[in-house]
Scaffold this motif. Structure first.
Motif, PDB file in Angstrom:
ATOM      1  N   ASN A 195      40.987  52.641  33.633  1.00  0.00           N
ATOM      2  CA  ASN A 195      39.999  52.010  32.766  1.00  0.00           C
ATOM      3  C   ASN A 195      39.044  51.075  33.510  1.00  0.00           C
ATOM      4  O   ASN A 195      37.869  50.951  33.133  1.00  0.00           O
ATOM      5  CB  ASN A 195      40.697  51.241  31.644  1.00  0.00           C
ATOM      6  N   TYR A 196      39.528  50.425  34.562  1.00  0.00           N
ATOM      7  CA  TYR A 196      38.692  49.512  35.340  1.00  0.00           C
ATOM      8  C   TYR A 196      38.551  49.942  36.794  1.00  0.00           C
ATOM      9  O   TYR A 196      37.469  49.898  37.376  1.00  0.00           O
ATOM     10  CB  TYR A 196      39.272  48.097  35.292  1.00  0.00           C
ATOM     11  N   GLY A 197      39.663  50.359  37.399  1.00  0.00           N
ATOM     12  CA  GLY A 197      39.659  50.674  38.822  1.00  0.00           C
ATOM     13  C   GLY A 197      38.829  51.875  39.195  1.00  0.00           C
ATOM     14  O   GLY A 197      38.461  52.047  40.354  1.00  0.00           O
ATOM     15  N   LYS A 198      38.518  52.740  38.236  1.00  0.00           N
ATOM     16  CA  LYS A 198      37.689  53.910  38.506  1.00  0.00           C
ATOM     17  C   LYS A 198      36.205  53.561  38.613  1.00  0.00           C
ATOM     18  O   LYS A 198      35.387  54.421  38.922  1.00  0.00           O
ATOM     19  CB  LYS A 198      37.876  54.960  37.400  1.00  0.00           C
ATOM     20  N   SER A 199      35.865  52.311  38.355  1.00  0.00           N
ATOM     21  CA  SER A 199      34.463  51.913  38.426  1.00  0.00           C
ATOM     22  C   SER A 199      33.932  52.104  39.848  1.00  0.00           C
ATOM     23  O   SER A 199      34.652  51.863  40.817  1.00  0.00           O
ATOM     24  CB  SER A 199      34.312  50.445  38.018  1.00  0.00           C
ATOM     25  N   VAL A 259      32.716  44.608  44.983  1.00  0.00           N
ATOM     26  CA  VAL A 259      33.875  45.162  44.289  1.00  0.00           C
ATOM     27  C   VAL A 259      33.950  46.666  44.527  1.00  0.00           C
ATOM     28  O   VAL A 259      32.944  47.369  44.425  1.00  0.00           O
ATOM     29  CB  VAL A 259      33.807  44.870  42.772  1.00  0.00           C
ATOM     30  N   LYS A 260      35.132  47.155  44.853  1.00  0.00           N
ATOM     31  CA  LYS A 260      35.352  48.588  45.060  1.00  0.00           C
ATOM     32  C   LYS A 260      36.631  49.001  44.346  1.00  0.00           C
ATOM     33  O   LYS A 260      37.682  48.414  44.546  1.00  0.00           O
ATOM     34  CB  LYS A 260      35.459  48.907  46.554  1.00  0.00           C
ATOM     35  N   LYS A 261      36.505  50.009  43.484  1.00  0.00           N
ATOM     36  CA  LYS A 261      37.630  50.493  42.684  1.00  0.00           C
ATOM     37  C   LYS A 261      38.305  49.357  41.921  1.00  0.00           C
ATOM     38  O   LYS A 261      39.519  49.293  41.795  1.00  0.00           O
ATOM     39  CB  LYS A 261      38.656  51.223  43.560  1.00  0.00           C
ATOM     40  N   GLY A 262      37.479  48.438  41.422  1.00  0.00           N
ATOM     41  CA  GLY A 262      37.983  47.348  40.598  1.00  0.00           C
ATOM     42  C   GLY A 262      38.612  46.205  41.377  1.00  0.00           C
ATOM     43  O   GLY A 262      39.108  45.252  40.773  1.00  0.00           O
ATOM     44  N   MET A 263      38.583  46.259  42.712  1.00  0.00           N
ATOM     45  CA  MET A 263      39.190  45.225  43.548  1.00  0.00           C
ATOM     46  C   MET A 263      38.099  44.464  44.298  1.00  0.00           C
ATOM     47  O   MET A 263      37.092  45.047  44.726  1.00  0.00           O
ATOM     48  CB  MET A 263      40.157  45.845  44.561  1.00  0.00           C
ATOM     49  N   ILE A 264      38.306  43.170  44.484  1.00  0.00           N
ATOM     50  CA  ILE A 264      37.355  42.359  45.239  1.00  0.00           C
ATOM     51  C   ILE A 264      37.520  42.697  46.718  1.00  0.00           C
ATOM     52  O   ILE A 264      38.545  42.396  47.326  1.00  0.00           O
ATOM     53  CB  ILE A 264      37.592  40.856  45.002  1.00  0.00           C
ATOM     54  N   GLU A 265      36.516  43.353  47.263  1.00  0.00           N
ATOM     55  CA  GLU A 265      36.567  43.753  48.669  1.00  0.00           C
ATOM     56  C   GLU A 265      36.041  42.649  49.578  1.00  0.00           C
ATOM     57  O   GLU A 265      36.504  42.460  50.698  1.00  0.00           O
ATOM     58  CB  GLU A 265      35.758  45.033  48.875  1.00  0.00           C
ATOM     59  N   ASP A 266      35.050  41.910  49.076  1.00  0.00           N
ATOM     60  CA  ASP A 266      34.500  40.808  49.863  1.00  0.00           C
ATOM     61  C   ASP A 266      33.876  39.798  48.921  1.00  0.00           C
ATOM     62  O   ASP A 266      33.386  40.156  47.843  1.00  0.00           O
ATOM     63  CB  ASP A 266      33.447  41.321  50.851  1.00  0.00           C
ATOM     64  N   ILE A 267      33.901  38.525  49.312  1.00  0.00           N
ATOM     65  CA  ILE A 267      33.265  37.471  48.523  1.00  0.00           C
ATOM     66  C   ILE A 267      32.792  36.383  49.457  1.00  0.00           C
ATOM     67  O   ILE A 267      33.465  36.041  50.435  1.00  0.00           O
ATOM     68  CB  ILE A 267      34.226  36.879  47.451  1.00  0.00           C
ATOM     69  N   ARG A 300      42.367  42.036  42.035  1.00  0.00           N
ATOM     70  CA  ARG A 300      41.688  42.750  40.955  1.00  0.00           C
ATOM     71  C   ARG A 300      40.541  41.912  40.411  1.00  0.00           C
ATOM     72  O   ARG A 300      40.669  40.709  40.234  1.00  0.00           O
ATOM     73  CB  ARG A 300      42.650  43.039  39.793  1.00  0.00           C
ATOM     74  N   TYR A 301      39.430  42.588  40.117  1.00  0.00           N
ATOM     75  CA  TYR A 301      38.288  41.880  39.553  1.00  0.00           C
ATOM     76  C   TYR A 301      38.471  41.754  38.051  1.00  0.00           C
ATOM     77  O   TYR A 301      37.819  42.411  37.248  1.00  0.00           O
ATOM     78  CB  TYR A 301      37.001  42.621  39.894  1.00  0.00           C
TER      79      TYR A 301
END
Length: 330
Positions: free
Chosen positions: A241-245, A267-275, A298-299
């Motif tokens: 539902n979210y990670g497929k974004s 954000v990649k696949k619903g996860m914060i990759e960098d900030i 997770r974002y």
């Protein structure tokens, strides 16, 4: 054609699983028809970025279910005043993208009820220039479905609140613009006492040629077991539902009493990759500590809060609370 009775289930995570199971496991040779009504929920198109489509604050506060469907297209809001239909059939090469073929039975039924409905553009059904139905399709292994919404007596203001972007990015005209171009079918009927159940039966009778002509496919116990498994493994999963974004970058900024905070998030696949955290605030602490703690998280608000627990946010940002920072991020 056979009609699948979903037994009044209003959980979209089950109803979408019924649809998927029927498509991939049942005999679609002569065609299947499924109707379902969902409790308040947002149904996201297969290729959409969930976070960018929903008003996350409003969704969380009102326990609105967010679930991604198999078909493409845009996000739609469902509630108990919205009737959904799905035609499942063989994909014979000329069926996919032929929305007229699958919406015509519904359009004919509505016209029979006195609603001057017509297919407009590629995949919308309108009456009196206002939209009350959007449609989408999905095809796999020579099978396909064409499904759509019928706004019978939906809460139109909820549609605007649930689907619009974050409040600070929304102009006040938002609800007005939505209300001006959509309508409910109940408002087009002479008889305002018709319920959505009455309406569902009217559509069914029109499609099958009478209530006594409706032919049913009864889902077996084995069918239901498989349906619930699909629901658990796909439609109840955050990863779907979210990670497929798709991968996206977002920038969030706000001026607080202690200064300006500017966030750049990837954000990649619903996860914060960098900030990266910038700003002119006065605080004590190294922003690298926060950035490293948030990478790989997770974002979503709850996961962000958990990652920030070890840190005294008011110290880092000169008085900005954890909740204020989470709301800025998300």
């Amino acid at each position: 054609m056979l009609f699948i009775d979903n037994k009044g289930i209003t959980d979209p995570r089950i109803n979408l699983a019924i649809e998927e199971y029927a498509l991939t496991n049942l005999d679609v040779e002569e065609g299947l028809l499924l109707f379902y009504i969902n409790q308040p929920s947002i149904i996201i198109g297969r290729n959409q970025n969930t976070i960018e489509e929903i008003n996350t604050d409003y969704v969380e506060e009102n326990d609105i279910i967010v679930v991604r469907r198999l078909s493409g297209g845009g996000a739609v809001y469902h509630d108990l005043g919205n009737l959904n239909f799905s035609f499942l059939t063989k994909d014979e090469g000329d069926n996919f993208q032929n929305f007229k073929k699958f919406t015509q039975p519904v359009v004919d039924a509505l016209n029979h009820m006195g609603v001057k409905a017509e297919l407009s553009g590629r995949n919308d059904i309108l009456a009196e220039g206002k939209k009350f139905s959007g449609n989408a399709m999905f095809s796999t292994n020579g099978r396909m479905f064409s499904h759509g919404t019928l706004m019978f007596n939906a809460n139109i203001e909820e549609v605007a609140r649930a689907l619009r972007p974050k409040k600070e990015k929304m102009e006040s005209k938002g609800i007005k613009s939505v209300r001006s171009r959509v309508t409910n079918i109940i408002d087009l009927l002479d008889d305002q006492t018709v319920t959505i159940e009455d309406f569902r039966l009217e559509i069914l009778q029109a499609i099958f040629g009478g209530e006594d002509q409706i032919r049913y496919y009864e889902l077996t116990e084995e069918d239901w077991k498989a349906i619930h498994k699909i629901s658990e493994e796909r439609y109840q999963k955050w990863e779907w539902n979210y990670g497929k974004s798709p991968k996206f970058n977002t920038q969030r900024s706000k001026k607080f009493a202690s200064g300006f905070i500017d966030l750049h998030i990837e954000v990649k696949k619903g996860m914060i990759e960098d900030i990266q955290i910038f700003g002119d605030f006065f605080g004590v602490g190294d922003m690298v500590d926060l950035e490293q703690a948030l990478k790989g998280v997770r974002y979503e608000a709850s996961a962000i809060r958990k990652a920030l627990q070890p840190f005294d946010l008011p110290t880092y940002f000169g008085g900005v609370t954890e909740e204020e920072f989470v709301q800025l991020m998300y």
